[in-house]
Design an enzyme around this catalytic site. Structure first.
Site, mmCIF file in Angstrom:
data_model
loop_
_atom_site.group_PDB
_atom_site.id
_atom_site.type_symbol
_atom_site.label_atom_id
_atom_site.label_comp_id
_atom_site.label_asym_id
_atom_site.label_seq_id
_atom_site.Cartn_x
_atom_site.Cartn_y
_atom_site.Cartn_z
ATOM 1 N N HIS A 156 -11.384 -31.681 19.928
ATOM 2 C CA HIS A 156 -12.245 -30.839 19.089
ATOM 3 C C HIS A 156 -13.668 -30.786 19.622
ATOM 4 O O HIS A 156 -14.407 -29.852 19.328
ATOM 5 C CB HIS A 156 -12.243 -31.354 17.642
ATOM 6 C CG HIS A 156 -12.903 -30.441 16.670
ATOM 7 N ND1 HIS A 156 -13.362 -30.856 15.444
ATOM 8 C CD2 HIS A 156 -13.193 -29.119 16.732
ATOM 9 C CE1 HIS A 156 -13.904 -29.834 14.808
ATOM 10 N NE2 HIS A 156 -13.816 -28.765 15.566
ATOM 11 N N GLU A 205 3.979 1.641 2.359
ATOM 12 C CA GLU A 205 5.110 0.719 2.211
ATOM 13 C C GLU A 205 6.022 1.073 1.038
ATOM 14 O O GLU A 205 7.079 0.472 0.877
ATOM 15 C CB GLU A 205 4.624 -0.726 2.013
ATOM 16 C CG GLU A 205 3.949 -1.322 3.216
ATOM 17 C CD GLU A 205 2.531 -0.829 3.361
ATOM 18 O OE1 GLU A 205 2.224 -0.204 4.384
ATOM 19 O OE2 GLU A 205 1.732 -1.028 2.429
ATOM 20 N N GLU A 215 -3.855 -9.994 1.407
ATOM 21 C CA GLU A 215 -2.871 -10.113 2.475
ATOM 22 C C GLU A 215 -2.862 -11.476 3.157
ATOM 23 O O GLU A 215 -1.813 -11.957 3.589
ATOM 24 C CB GLU A 215 -3.094 -9.003 3.510
ATOM 25 C CG GLU A 215 -2.699 -7.615 3.029
ATOM 26 C CD GLU A 215 -3.827 -6.886 2.307
ATOM 27 O OE1 GLU A 215 -4.827 -7.551 1.930
ATOM 28 O OE2 GLU A 215 -3.727 -5.665 2.126
ATOM 29 N N GLY A 245 -6.782 -25.195 11.949
ATOM 30 C CA GLY A 245 -8.153 -25.439 11.523
ATOM 31 C C GLY A 245 -8.733 -24.292 10.727
ATOM 32 O O GLY A 245 -9.853 -24.386 10.228
ATOM 33 N N GLY A 303 0.848 -1.181 0.000
ATOM 34 C CA GLY A 303 0.000 0.000 0.000
ATOM 35 C C GLY A 303 0.886 1.235 0.000
ATOM 36 O O GLY A 303 2.119 1.148 -0.042
ATOM 37 N N SER A 304 0.277 2.385 0.107
ATOM 38 C CA SER A 304 1.037 3.630 0.003
ATOM 39 C C SER A 304 2.090 3.766 1.091
ATOM 40 O O SER A 304 3.178 4.303 0.853
ATOM 41 C CB SER A 304 0.071 4.817 0.060
ATOM 42 O OG SER A 304 -0.713 4.750 1.249
ATOM 43 N N HIS A 363 0.103 -3.869 4.699
ATOM 44 C CA HIS A 363 -0.338 -2.479 4.673
ATOM 45 C C HIS A 363 -1.163 -2.139 5.903
ATOM 46 O O HIS A 363 -2.294 -2.606 6.059
ATOM 47 C CB HIS A 363 -1.163 -2.224 3.412
ATOM 48 C CG HIS A 363 -1.652 -0.813 3.278
ATOM 49 N ND1 HIS A 363 -0.837 0.268 3.464
ATOM 50 C CD2 HIS A 363 -2.872 -0.309 2.969
ATOM 51 C CE1 HIS A 363 -1.514 1.370 3.276
ATOM 52 N NE2 HIS A 363 -2.757 1.057 2.994
#
Length: 544
Positions: free
Chosen positions: A296, A47, A66, A418, A44-45, A89
């Site tokens: 689980h 970075e 991402e 998971g 993004g801007s 970002h």
């Protein structure tokens, strides 16, 4: 009278100040020292300043979302055994990535995540696309997070992040970096030698060794930390030394024992009562590199069969802390098992009964869809033993355990969390790290849609990945789990039907070859063609 003593020349007392470089150059040099030359990102801007005059010895791997970026970096880090470097970002990008940051946390994957931040000068004004609590956003699923107080401290923060990420138990970390920090001048940071592993306590290991030697019918339960810690061969030696049956821990994300071995017993489910039932008859259970145990569904009763005791060797002290019974040694798996192997040879035990042979999956009658077992059995016959399976098909995994055995170290990866959306991009990361290996992405139709954009990255990089989409047109895992919550046969379960998704068209739209097979008589030829493709290939297989 005391004589005056002239001071020495200034140059002999004052060292030359270190040469100052930009934060960007200091960070890139630091990454080189860590053996990192690949950056995974979706910029993004905030970075963009990192990429000014981007050096030729670095590769930027672009993901189209991402979460895909983090999944690719996770697979790459696991396959290289080194931390990966991720560039996201600000708040929105980290938010998109959180599903796979959670998975990286559960996978114990070392990963240095940098997140862009707006320029320091406008932070007091709540600027557009800034992160208000940048260090809090990824918690609790990062080991450490930081937004340096000064731009000059960014390289030191990256160094600290790397050492923390690599320290067992490994995991992701995050550093938030304001956009104007990259151009500031700072002092270079030298790479230091920092130990990443800890030897387990020898007294506790001796107690475990004594109990193992004294047991009549030992069982070993293996988990993902064995392959993460490169202790495969040592664990095989330990099992053979004691003629111990070997079970795979519930929800293990790696292959930790050869599944064609004489001592291999099978897979434990994530249910307390069934674990106790399967381990019945053993008087000593040794969990190596695995929680004891992952459940689980709600259960009741003891955690072990009557008359059995438990010991555990785990690299994560938090896992040792919540384990309900037994003795736990905390430290590096390989070092711990090596120490157990140095003990005097135990008495000879008889071999335990072999595992029952699996049944053969037959092709369906004409006009009917193939079973998942038939597809995986055929794949097992065709794939090379050293090919790497990256799996995300919850419904197919129990079938895979019976019909697609893993035979070698570092040939199986899945998510320990998971959480869906990991394996499509993780296959890209594994293929980047293992360029000579054939990577097979074994993915359910529902799972694939969480991160289908990974196909584009695979195509752009021309990676030798064969994606096999097991299409049963539904979220089958939910439908099969529904009776636990009181659903009766024939009850309508909302939101679980998946119709009219054209996976071949999706593959071609992302730049990959694709094909579909519906007829069992064409499966073998279709799989052979898909596995032989030099670049990414998606094969959609319609199953019952």
């Amino acid at each position: 009278m005391q004589a005056d003593i002239a001071p020495p020349p200034a140059t002999s007392l004052t060292a030359a100040p270190p040469q100052r470089v930009s934060v960007r150059d200091a960070v890139l040099d630091l990454l080189r020292g860590f053996g990192i030359h690949t950056i995974f990102g979706n910029p993004g801007s905030t970075e963009l300043a990192l990429f000014l005059d981007f050096p030729d010895d670095f590769q930027y791997v672009l993901g189209l979302q991402e979460s895909v970026v983090v999944g690719m970096a996770d697979g790459y880090a696991q396959a290289t055994h080194n931390a990966s470097f991720v560039n996201l970002h600000s708040a929105a990008g980290v938010g998109h990535a959180m599903g796979n940051i959670f998975t990286a946390h559960k996978n114990r994957t070392p990963m240095v995540i940098t997140a862009g931040q707006q320029a320091r000068a406008i932070l007091p004004f709540d600027p557009f696309l800034f992160s208000g609590q940048a260090t809090e956003l990824p918690k609790p699923y990062v080991k450490w997070s930081c937004e340096p107080a000064r731009a000059e401290d960014v390289p030191l923060a990256i160094a600290r992040a790397y050492y923390i990420a690599m320290q067992e138990p490994r995991g992701p970390v995050l550093v938030s970096i304001p956009a104007d920090d990259w151009e500031r001048l700072t002092e270079p940071v030298a790479v230091r030698e920092v130990a990443h592993t800890m030897r387990p306590d020898p007294v506790t290991l001796a107690h475990i060794g004594d109990a193992l030697d004294a047991s009549q019918r030992p069982a070993i339960v293996v988990g993902a930390a064995i392959d993460r810690g490169q202790a495969w061969s040592e664990v095989v030696q330990l099992a053979e030394r004691h003629n111990a049956r070997v079970w795979v821990a519930p929800m293990s994300g790696r292959c930790s024992f050869p599944e064609d071995h004489r001592l291999f017993a099978g897979f434990l489910p994530a249910m307390r009562e069934k674990i106790v039932q399967l381990l019945g008859g053993h008087d000593f259970v040794f969990a190596i590199g695995a929680p004891a145990f992952t459940y689980h569904v709600e259960g009741a009763g003891p955690h072990l069969p009557a008359g059995a005791t438990l010991a555990q060797l785990i690299e994560d002290p938090s896992v040792a802390a919540w384990t309900p019974v037994g003795t736990a040694a905390v430290g590096n798996i390989r070092l711990g098992v090596q120490e157990l192997l140095q003990r005097p040879a135990p008495r000879t035990r008889a071999l335990p009964p072999p595992r029952a042979a699996r049944s053969v999956a037959l092709p369906p009658p004409a006009g009917e869809r193939m079973s998942c077992a038939f597809v995986l059995q055929t794949l097992a016959e065709l794939r090379a033993p050293d090919s790497v399976v990256v799996e995300e098909s919850p419904t197919a995994r129990p079938v895979m355990h019976g019909y697609l055995p893993m035979l070698q170290s570092e040939t199986f990866y899945t998510m320990c969390s998971g959480g869906l959306g990991w394996s499509m991009p993780a296959a890209v990361g594994v293929a980047l790290a293992k360029p000579q290996a054939k990577v097979i992405g074994l993915i359910g139709d529902g799972s694939s849609m969480y991160s289908i954009q990974a196909l584009w990255s695979a195509a752009q990089l021309k990676l030798p990945i064969t994606y096999i989409i097991l299409n049963n047109r539904r979220y089958a895992a939910l439908q099969e789990f529904a009776p636990v919550f009181g659903f009766q046969p024939g009850d309508k379960l909302q939101g679980t039907d998946l119709r009219d998704i054209d996976f071949v068209a999706l593959a071609q739209g992302h730049g990959c070859q694709g094909a579909r097979v519906t007829d069992a008589t064409q499966l073998r030829d279709a799989l052979q063609a898909a596995l032989a493709a030099p670049g990414p290939f998606l094969l959609e297989v319609e199953i019952a």
